[in-house]
Structures are given as structure tokens and as C-alpha cells.
Write an enzyme that holds these catalytic residues in place. Structure first.
Site, PDB file in Angstrom:
ATOM      1  N   ASP A 122      -5.994   0.773   0.373  1.00  0.00           N
ATOM      2  CA  ASP A 122      -6.479   0.999   1.904  1.00  0.00           C
ATOM      3  C   ASP A 122      -8.218  -0.037   2.000  1.00  0.00           C
ATOM      4  O   ASP A 122      -8.175  -0.533   1.692  1.00  0.00           O
ATOM      5  CB  ASP A 122      -6.436   2.374   2.437  1.00  0.00           C
ATOM      6  CG  ASP A 122      -7.307   3.356   1.898  1.00  0.00           C
ATOM      7  OD1 ASP A 122      -8.048   2.363   0.880  1.00  0.00           O
ATOM      8  OD2 ASP A 122      -7.580   4.777   2.015  1.00  0.00           O
ATOM      9  N   LYS A 148       0.593  -1.276   0.130  1.00  0.00           N
ATOM     10  CA  LYS A 148       0.107  -0.250   0.364  1.00  0.00           C
ATOM     11  C   LYS A 148       1.039   1.377   0.287  1.00  0.00           C
ATOM     12  O   LYS A 148       0.561   2.022  -0.944  1.00  0.00           O
ATOM     13  CB  LYS A 148      -0.821   0.703   1.240  1.00  0.00           C
ATOM     14  CG  LYS A 148      -2.392   1.163   1.078  1.00  0.00           C
ATOM     15  CD  LYS A 148      -2.465   1.395   2.377  1.00  0.00           C
ATOM     16  CE  LYS A 148      -1.469   1.801   3.759  1.00  0.00           C
ATOM     17  NZ  LYS A 148      -2.866   1.639   4.737  1.00  0.00           N
TER      18      LYS A 148
END
Length: 245
Positions: free
Chosen positions: A157, A139
Site C-alpha cells: 500500500d 494488494k
């Protein structure tokens, strides 16, 4: 890139997503782009090092709070060599308002030291190198690649994953599988802005507990319409200008 999982939304032969799903997903992205023309990374940064650091710091706090701390942090420690040599107590003092400041101090010291030792103090522009750095996962790596290096990446996310499932793009819960499944629906060049569009929508309207369904610009294509208030007035009261990170 690995092939998307066979579970989840309808797929064409060979595990590829159906044409109908691809078309619907791209309509949603176009509508979100129109709804949020200012969509961007909400963390302030001046270069790849700053973006890497503030993204690591954004865990378990808000982007606004990180942005408030940023000027003091980088005035004291503007690059990886300076941060790797930082006085721990001073760094903890700067990071205090973010919470978990001792753990975050340790993370920044290790991250900066690894950049100095392995990359001459520079942030590497490759996913495989970024994810080897202490405290950096896919991420964070995709945030840095997409916004500092213009290398397309999908940032999964909590908001992105929630919306991808609500929109019926995938049933996967593992972030890497979500990344692969959603990536198969869009041209690679669109991945970074797609991430911004979904994250902005998740922070402002498509909330985890009570989405503003009646004030949603993509409700026409959303199979989860009705999870939140559908009355336009009630829904409008839920819309935020900036949601939690």
C-alpha cells in the site's frame, strides 16, 4: 515471481540483493516486530469473504470507519449469495458513511456476483483467481491470502511503498516491482507479518510529510534519517496510536 529490477539498492552479481542489504532489512523487520508486537490486519473480519469485502471498502477511507460499518453490513448480507442479491438502495444506505457509496455499492454487487458465478460463492485461495475478480488487485489479493488463508503475501500500500524506499530497500515506485524487490530480501514465510510491521510503522511514526525520526526504533538502519524531526521530544509528539488507512 519475477526477478527484482536491477535499479535501486546495491545488488550482488546476477541481480540478487547484496548480503549487506538483506541483513540490514531483516534487522529492521526484527526491530519493528519488537516495537509493534500487536501488529495485525487492522480491518475486522470473521472469514475470507468479510476480509475481501472490507478490504475493497477500505479504499479512500479509514479502517476505523470500515470497522464501524462492518457489523450492520454483514448482519444484512453475510455471504456472497446474499450480497449479490442485495437491494441496491439498502446497500447504499449502509455504505453511506464510507463515502463514494454508490461506486462501492456497485463494486460489492459485481464482486459478489462473480464469486457466486465463478466460485460457488466462496473466496478462492489463489492469487491468480483473486485478481480476476472485479475490483480486486494484487494488494487486496495479498491481504486476503495472508490474513484469511495463511498464504504469504506482501501488501504494497502507500505506507509500505514509502517505507521500502525510505529504508533504501528499493527505488521502485511501481507496486508490483516493489513487491518483487522487497520479497527478495526476506524468506517467504515472513512476507505477511513484514507487511503489517511496515504498515503499522508508516501509520504511527514514518508519516509521509513529517516522519517522527527522533522516536523511530529503526533509525540506526535508515538512510533517510533526518527527513523529519530528530529531536526526541519533537518527534514523540508526532507519534500516533493509529494512523490513517
Amino acid at each position: 515471481m519475477s526477478a527484482p529490477s536491477s535499479s535501486g539498492p546495491p545488488s550482488a552479481a546476477g541481480g540478487r540483493p547484496s548480503t549487506a542489504l538483506v541483513r540490514r532489512a531483516r534487522k529492521v523487520d526484527r526491530a519493528l516486530a519488537a516495537a509493534y508486537p500487536e501488529a495485525r490486519c487492522e480491518l475486522d473480519f470473521a472469514d475470507a469473504f468479510e476480509l475481501l469485502v472490507v478490504t475493497v471498502l477500505s479504499a479512500q477511507t479509514t479502517d476505523r470507519r470500515v470497522n464501524t460499518t462492518r457489523p450492520t453490513l454483514f448482519a444484512a448480507y453475510p455471504d456472497a449469495p446474499a450480497m449479490a442479491a442485495a437491494d441496491r438502495a439498502h446497500l447504499e444506505q449502509i455504505l453511506g458513511p464510507l463515502g463514494f457509496f454508490r461506486a462501492k455499492t456497485e463494486s460489492l454487487l459485481k464482486l459478489s456476483a462473480a464469486l457466486v458465478a465463478d466460485h460457488d460463492g466462496e473466496v478462492p485461495p489463489r492469487l491468480e483467481d483473486l485478481v480476476k475478480l472485479p475490483g480486486v488487485g494484487r494488494k487486496t489479493a495479498n491481504v486476503v491470502l495472508g490474513n484469511a488463508f495463511d498464504v504469504p503475501g506482501i501488501t504494497v500500500d502507500t505506507h509500505f511503498g514509502r517505507l521500502a524506499r525510505r529504508l533504501g530497500w528499493t527505488e521502485e515506485t511501481d507496486p508490483v516491482k516493489v513487491e518483487h524487490a522487497v520479497g527478495a530480501l526476506f524468506p517467504k514465510r515472513d512476507w505477511t507479518m513484514l507487511s503489517h510491521h511496515l504498515i503499522w510503522h508508516g501509520r504511527r511514526r514514518c508519516h509521509a510529510k513529517k516522519p517522527a525520526c527522533g522516536a523511530c526504533p529503526v533509525s540506526h538502519w535508515c538512510p533517510s534519517f533526518g527527513d523529519g524531526p530528530t529531536d526526541p521530544v519533537a518527534a514523540a509528539a508526532l507519534v500516533k496510536t493509529q494512523g490513517p488507512a
